[in-house]
Every structure is written in structure tokens, then in C-alpha cells.
Motif scaffolding. Structure first.
Motif, PDB file in Angstrom:
ATOM      1  N   GLU A 243      39.367  50.934  45.718  1.00  0.00           N
ATOM      2  CA  GLU A 243      40.712  51.459  45.899  1.00  0.00           C
ATOM      3  C   GLU A 243      41.670  50.724  44.962  1.00  0.00           C
ATOM      4  O   GLU A 243      41.601  49.504  44.824  1.00  0.00           O
ATOM      5  CB  GLU A 243      41.178  51.274  47.349  1.00  0.00           C
ATOM      6  CG  GLU A 243      40.360  52.023  48.381  1.00  0.00           C
ATOM      7  CD  GLU A 243      40.643  53.509  48.386  1.00  0.00           C
ATOM      8  OE1 GLU A 243      41.729  53.908  47.869  1.00  0.00           O
ATOM      9  OE2 GLU A 243      39.802  54.279  48.888  1.00  0.00           O
ATOM     10  N   VAL A 244      42.561  51.476  44.345  1.00  0.00           N
ATOM     11  CA  VAL A 244      43.532  50.905  43.410  1.00  0.00           C
ATOM     12  C   VAL A 244      44.672  50.264  44.192  1.00  0.00           C
ATOM     13  O   VAL A 244      45.161  50.821  45.178  1.00  0.00           O
ATOM     14  CB  VAL A 244      44.073  51.988  42.465  1.00  0.00           C
ATOM     15  CG1 VAL A 244      45.216  51.447  41.612  1.00  0.00           C
ATOM     16  CG2 VAL A 244      42.950  52.523  41.583  1.00  0.00           C
ATOM     17  N   ILE A 245      45.095  49.084  43.745  1.00  0.00           N
ATOM     18  CA  ILE A 245      46.252  48.411  44.346  1.00  0.00           C
ATOM     19  C   ILE A 245      47.502  48.898  43.623  1.00  0.00           C
ATOM     20  O   ILE A 245      47.736  48.570  42.453  1.00  0.00           O
ATOM     21  CB  ILE A 245      46.133  46.880  44.235  1.00  0.00           C
ATOM     22  CG1 ILE A 245      44.852  46.397  44.915  1.00  0.00           C
ATOM     23  CG2 ILE A 245      47.347  46.212  44.858  1.00  0.00           C
ATOM     24  CD1 ILE A 245      44.632  44.891  44.788  1.00  0.00           C
ATOM     25  N   ARG A 246      48.304  49.681  44.307  1.00  0.00           N
ATOM     26  CA  ARG A 246      49.531  50.196  43.705  1.00  0.00           C
ATOM     27  C   ARG A 246      50.515  49.056  43.464  1.00  0.00           C
ATOM     28  O   ARG A 246      50.703  48.195  44.319  1.00  0.00           O
ATOM     29  CB  ARG A 246      50.172  51.244  44.612  1.00  0.00           C
ATOM     30  CG  ARG A 246      49.306  52.466  44.856  1.00  0.00           C
ATOM     31  CD  ARG A 246      49.917  53.345  45.924  1.00  0.00           C
ATOM     32  NE  ARG A 246      49.053  54.463  46.274  1.00  0.00           N
ATOM     33  CZ  ARG A 246      49.208  55.227  47.355  1.00  0.00           C
ATOM     34  NH1 ARG A 246      50.194  54.963  48.198  1.00  0.00           N
ATOM     35  NH2 ARG A 246      48.385  56.224  47.598  1.00  0.00           N
ATOM     36  N   GLY A 247      51.142  49.068  42.313  1.00  0.00           N
ATOM     37  CA  GLY A 247      52.124  48.045  41.981  1.00  0.00           C
ATOM     38  C   GLY A 247      51.545  46.835  41.288  1.00  0.00           C
ATOM     39  O   GLY A 247      52.291  45.986  40.800  1.00  0.00           O
ATOM     40  N   ALA A 248      50.224  46.732  41.231  1.00  0.00           N
ATOM     41  CA  ALA A 248      49.588  45.599  40.534  1.00  0.00           C
ATOM     42  C   ALA A 248      49.417  45.945  39.061  1.00  0.00           C
ATOM     43  O   ALA A 248      48.850  46.990  38.719  1.00  0.00           O
ATOM     44  CB  ALA A 248      48.243  45.286  41.174  1.00  0.00           C
ATOM     45  N   LEU A 249      49.894  45.053  38.200  1.00  0.00           N
ATOM     46  CA  LEU A 249      49.833  45.272  36.761  1.00  0.00           C
ATOM     47  C   LEU A 249      48.680  44.528  36.106  1.00  0.00           C
ATOM     48  O   LEU A 249      48.246  44.880  35.008  1.00  0.00           O
ATOM     49  CB  LEU A 249      51.153  44.831  36.112  1.00  0.00           C
ATOM     50  CG  LEU A 249      52.430  45.431  36.721  1.00  0.00           C
ATOM     51  CD1 LEU A 249      53.661  44.817  36.051  1.00  0.00           C
ATOM     52  CD2 LEU A 249      52.438  46.939  36.588  1.00  0.00           C
ATOM     53  N   GLY A 250      48.203  43.490  36.757  1.00  0.00           N
ATOM     54  CA  GLY A 250      47.128  42.677  36.202  1.00  0.00           C
ATOM     55  C   GLY A 250      46.647  41.684  37.230  1.00  0.00           C
ATOM     56  O   GLY A 250      47.099  41.676  38.382  1.00  0.00           O
ATOM     57  N   VAL A 251      45.721  40.837  36.813  1.00  0.00           N
ATOM     58  CA  VAL A 251      45.178  39.802  37.688  1.00  0.00           C
ATOM     59  C   VAL A 251      45.292  38.448  37.004  1.00  0.00           C
ATOM     60  O   VAL A 251      45.349  38.363  35.777  1.00  0.00           O
ATOM     61  CB  VAL A 251      43.704  40.084  38.052  1.00  0.00           C
ATOM     62  CG1 VAL A 251      43.603  41.275  38.988  1.00  0.00           C
ATOM     63  CG2 VAL A 251      42.866  40.314  36.808  1.00  0.00           C
ATOM     64  N   GLU A 252      45.324  37.409  37.811  1.00  0.00           N
ATOM     65  CA  GLU A 252      45.474  36.070  37.257  1.00  0.00           C
ATOM     66  C   GLU A 252      44.219  35.634  36.520  1.00  0.00           C
ATOM     67  O   GLU A 252      44.291  34.873  35.556  1.00  0.00           O
ATOM     68  CB  GLU A 252      45.801  35.080  38.376  1.00  0.00           C
ATOM     69  CG  GLU A 252      46.151  33.691  37.880  1.00  0.00           C
ATOM     70  CD  GLU A 252      46.652  32.786  38.974  1.00  0.00           C
ATOM     71  OE1 GLU A 252      47.323  31.780  38.651  1.00  0.00           O
ATOM     72  OE2 GLU A 252      46.383  33.074  40.165  1.00  0.00           O
ATOM     73  N   ALA A 253      43.060  36.104  36.956  1.00  0.00           N
ATOM     74  CA  ALA A 253      41.791  35.740  36.317  1.00  0.00           C
ATOM     75  C   ALA A 253      40.913  36.979  36.238  1.00  0.00           C
ATOM     76  O   ALA A 253      40.693  37.651  37.259  1.00  0.00           O
ATOM     77  CB  ALA A 253      41.090  34.632  37.094  1.00  0.00           C
ATOM     78  N   LEU A 254      40.446  37.293  35.048  1.00  0.00           N
ATOM     79  CA  LEU A 254      39.523  38.409  34.885  1.00  0.00           C
ATOM     80  C   LEU A 254      38.122  37.969  35.297  1.00  0.00           C
ATOM     81  O   LEU A 254      37.631  36.939  34.834  1.00  0.00           O
ATOM     82  CB  LEU A 254      39.524  38.896  33.436  1.00  0.00           C
ATOM     83  CG  LEU A 254      40.810  39.567  32.947  1.00  0.00           C
ATOM     84  CD1 LEU A 254      40.734  39.809  31.451  1.00  0.00           C
ATOM     85  CD2 LEU A 254      41.047  40.875  33.693  1.00  0.00           C
TER      86      LEU A 254
END
Length: 402
Positions: A243-254
Motif C-alpha cells: 500500500e502506498v503511503i500518501r504524502g510520503a515523498l521519500g525515505v530516510e534510508a533506501l
């Protein structure tokens, strides 16, 4: 019984033996977080905020909600009126609650903990102690303290959900901010439990500090919203993953697929970036290998839903005569409820008989049990589990007619 003395026709109202069991809610969240006493609050409707002389008028503004009291919040505007818009004195909690509503959440209860000043963090003791404000609120099914990653606070969260008088709620934990991809680095010394799940890494929602530096936010509030969205669209038996997290643009660690292969068996749910989407790519509880039957989030949450629904829907049974007539009513009502659950796709089986059984008769209620004032109902359900590993076996085929 009524007494009849004169001849005639008498009509009596007889209570029905059918007492439907309604499914309880599964997506109301409880959040705890820091909100300073001096946060800037919005204007009251129709007020200007200044006197005729041009001076500030404090009475024209909403008052911040009192600390240590749970407040019902049914939308972002309600949150702002109680705790202020996103700002320095409330930013972690505010981002989490905004993410909850943005991702599909509808109702939540929020308890404010007041730090000494806007830059201070509340103590672990204050955060953990605030959980007591949720104990009497029966509708809460999800609990999170966004950004609180200490062993003490997260253990308190799990203890709260496992409390023998509750056991109807689920904890969403934030993993530590670390680049070391091990269970110990992300989870710390928090014990295993099927009543909670942990998510890593933190997410970028566009927040920055005073110098313009990116400030990553804990994902628990957004993920609680995803839980609520999936519950509404599919049901509590559907894993809140892929499921996609709405409002999230990126993550702190790939995190790569190979790196997740070391975390997933350790019950760390990874948030990954696929193309432009930030996606939840895990649905495991913290149950550990010793409790394999509770490995998946939907298994635990579905069982919580069943237990709480049956508990609330059979309160009328207390103090009824403990006899076969009552046993028959219980079997009928519980079976009707479980049939509805089965029809929604939450239970495994082609027929209700394959999906569940309800036993309430003399075999589970012998004389010794009845003499002790007890009535026993035995229920078995076959729960569906998520297809976590999908395997396609492909081979060459020579072709032609077989």
C-alpha cells in the motif's frame, strides 16, 4: 408470567431469540505526543485577534487542549482547533495525525503531553503514563506514540495492548533512525509480541527545520491511516501492505530487496521506494518464531476483531439460566456473525462449516462447570493468511500437441 382472570384474547410481546452480533470498529487510533503550552492557536470563528486599539486579544484564540486528557479528533480541522497547526511545539505529533487522516483515517483520540518548552522532549515516564488515558476508551483499536523509540516507551505500548482487560488493540511502533540494518539496531531491546508491529525507515513528508534542512518523520501515524484505509476498502483481514503511503515523498534510508531479506525474517517491516511511490512492504507482527500462528498483522487484528465483537455482542448472556435453551441461542447468534465474517472473505473455507465451528452444549458445559457459575463456548476459526511469497514456476516447453 402474566395472570389472566377474565376470558378474552391477550397479546404478549415476546423477546426474540435472535440477538445480532455487530462487528466492532477496527480503525480508531489513539495517539500520544508532545504539544507545548505556548503553541500558536487559531482564531475563534468571527474574531479578529486584536482589540480596537490594535492590541493582541488572547481571548480571540482557541485554547490548547489540557494535557493528560484524551481528546476525540475527527478531522484535521478539529486537531488544529485543539492543538494548533503544524509548528515547532507540536510538529512530530501534528505530522503524524495529518498523515493519519490523509491516508484514510477517520477518528482518533489524542492525549497531549506538555514538555517544559517547545524545544524539550517529554520524558519516557510521561509518555508511557499517558497510555492510562486510553484504558477506558473502548473504541480505540490502534495505538501509537509517534517518534518515541525508547525501549521503555515501546515496551509500555505493547504492555498496554496485551493488558488482560483490553487485548483489543494493536501497537504501531517506529523503528530507530539508523543506517545499521539489523534487528537490534532498529528494534533495540523491545521484546517480541504479537500485539505490535514495527516499521523502518522514517519518511520524508516535506518537513524542514529553521535552516531548511530536511526533517524525516516517524511513519507510525501515516501507517495507522493506511490500516484504516485498508480496513474500510477491503476489511481487517487484508494485510496493510503493498500500500502506498500518501504524502510520503521519500525515505530516510533506501533498503534493497537483498537487505530486506535479512530484516523480514526478523519481523522488521520495511518501507521501500518503488518508482515514485513510498510503499509499505511488510506485514509481520513482532511475534517472533515462537508464535508463528500470530506472525502476520491481519491474523492478530482479525482475531482481536472477532473476540471484541463476540464479547460485546453477548453481554446479554450474563445471569441468564445456564441451560440448553441458552446454549442454542448462543450457537445461533455466534454462527450468524461468523457466517457474515466468512462471506466477507476473512475466513478460509468453501462453506461456513469449513470456515468455523461453534460448540456450546453439555460436552463443554458439564455439571461441574455449571455449578461454578460458568458457561463455556468453544469457537474455532480458519483464518486466511497473506500471500507473502508469491512463486511462479516457469520452464521451457517443447510445444506441439500433447
Amino acid at each position: 408470567m402474566p395472570q389472566y382472570l377474565a376470558p378474552g384474547v391477550y397479546v404478549e410481546e415476546v423477546p426474540s431469540a435472535i440477538k445480532p452480533i455487530a462487528g466492532v470498529g477496527t480503525s480508531t487510533a489513539g495517539f500520544i505526543g508532545a504539544v507545548a503550552d505556548d503553541v500558536t492557536m487559531p482564531l475563534l470563528p468571527g474574531r479578529s485577534g486584536v482589540t480596537a486599539a490594535g492590541e493582541a486579544e488572547p481571548a480571540d484564540f482557541h485554547s490548547v487542549a489540557p494535557a493528560g486528557e484524551a481528546q476525540l479528533v475527527d478531522g484535521w480541522e478539529t486537531f488544529k482547533n485543539l492543538f494548533g497547526d503544524i509548528q515547532q511545539g507540536n510538529h512530530t505529533l501534528a505530522h503524524a495525525v495529518y498523515g493519519f487522516f490523509n491516508n484514510g483515517g477517520g477518528r482518533c483520540w489524542i492525549t497531549r503531553v506538555a514538555p517544559v518548552d517547545a524545544d524539550a522532549e517529554p520524558s519516557d515516564e510521561d509518555l508511557a503514563g499517558a497510555l492510562e488515558t486510553f484504558a477506558a476508551i473502548d473504541e480505540i483499536a490502534l495505538v501509537a506514540i509517534p517518534g518515541a523509540v525508547s525501549d521503555a516507551v515501546q515496551t509500555a505500548l505493547l504492555d498496554h495492548c496485551e493488558n488482560q482487560y483490553l487485548q483489543d488493540r494493536f501497537a504501531i511502533l517506529d523503528g530507530r533512525q539508523t543506517t545499521t540494518l539489523t534487528k537490534e539496531a532498529i528494534q533495540g531491546d523491545v521484546r517480541d509480541s504479537s500485539y505490535g508491529a514495527i516499521y523502518y525507515p522514517w519518511i520524508d513528508v516535506g518537513a524542514t527545520d529553521a535552516d531548511g534542512n530536511k526533517v524525516y518523520q516517524p511513519p507510525s501515524g501515516h501507517i495507522a491511516g493506511v490500516y484504516a484505509r485498508v480496513d474500510t476498502e477491503r476489511g481487517v483481514h487484508k494485510a496493510p501492505a503493498n500500500e502506498v503511503i500518501r504524502g510520503a515523498l521519500g525515505v530516510e534510508a533506501l533498503v534493497s530487496k537483498a537487505q530486506q531479506a535479512g530484516l523480514n525474517p526478523e519481523d522488521i517491516n520495511v518501507i521501500r521506494k518503488f518508482g515514485g511511490n513510498i510503499t509499505i512492504w511488510g506485514a509481520r507482527t513482532l511475534a517472533g518464531k515462537e508464535q508463528a500462528e500470530w506472525r502476520y498483522v491481519p491474523s492478530r487484528r482479525l482475531f482481536n476483531f472477532l473476540r471484541e465483537s463476540i464479547d460485546e455482542g453477548t453481554q446479554w448472556v450474563v445471569f441468564e439460566p445456564n441451560a440448553p435453551e441458552l446454549w442454542s441461542k448462543i450457537r445461533r447468534n455466534v454462527s450468524a456473525f461468523l457466517t457474515t465474517v466468512w462471506a466477507s472473505g476473512a475466513l478460509l473455507g468453501n462453506t461456513p462449516e469449513q470456515a468455523f465451528y461453534v460448540r456450546c452444549d453439555e460436552t463443554v458445559n458439564p455439571a461441574a462447570v455449571r455449578d461454578a457459575g460458568q458457561l463455556v463456548v468453544e469457537i474455532g476459526v480458519a483464518m486466511v493468511r497473506p500471500a507473502e511469497f508469491v512463486v511462479f514456476r516457469i520452464s521451457q516447453w517443447a510445444g506441439g500437441i500433447q
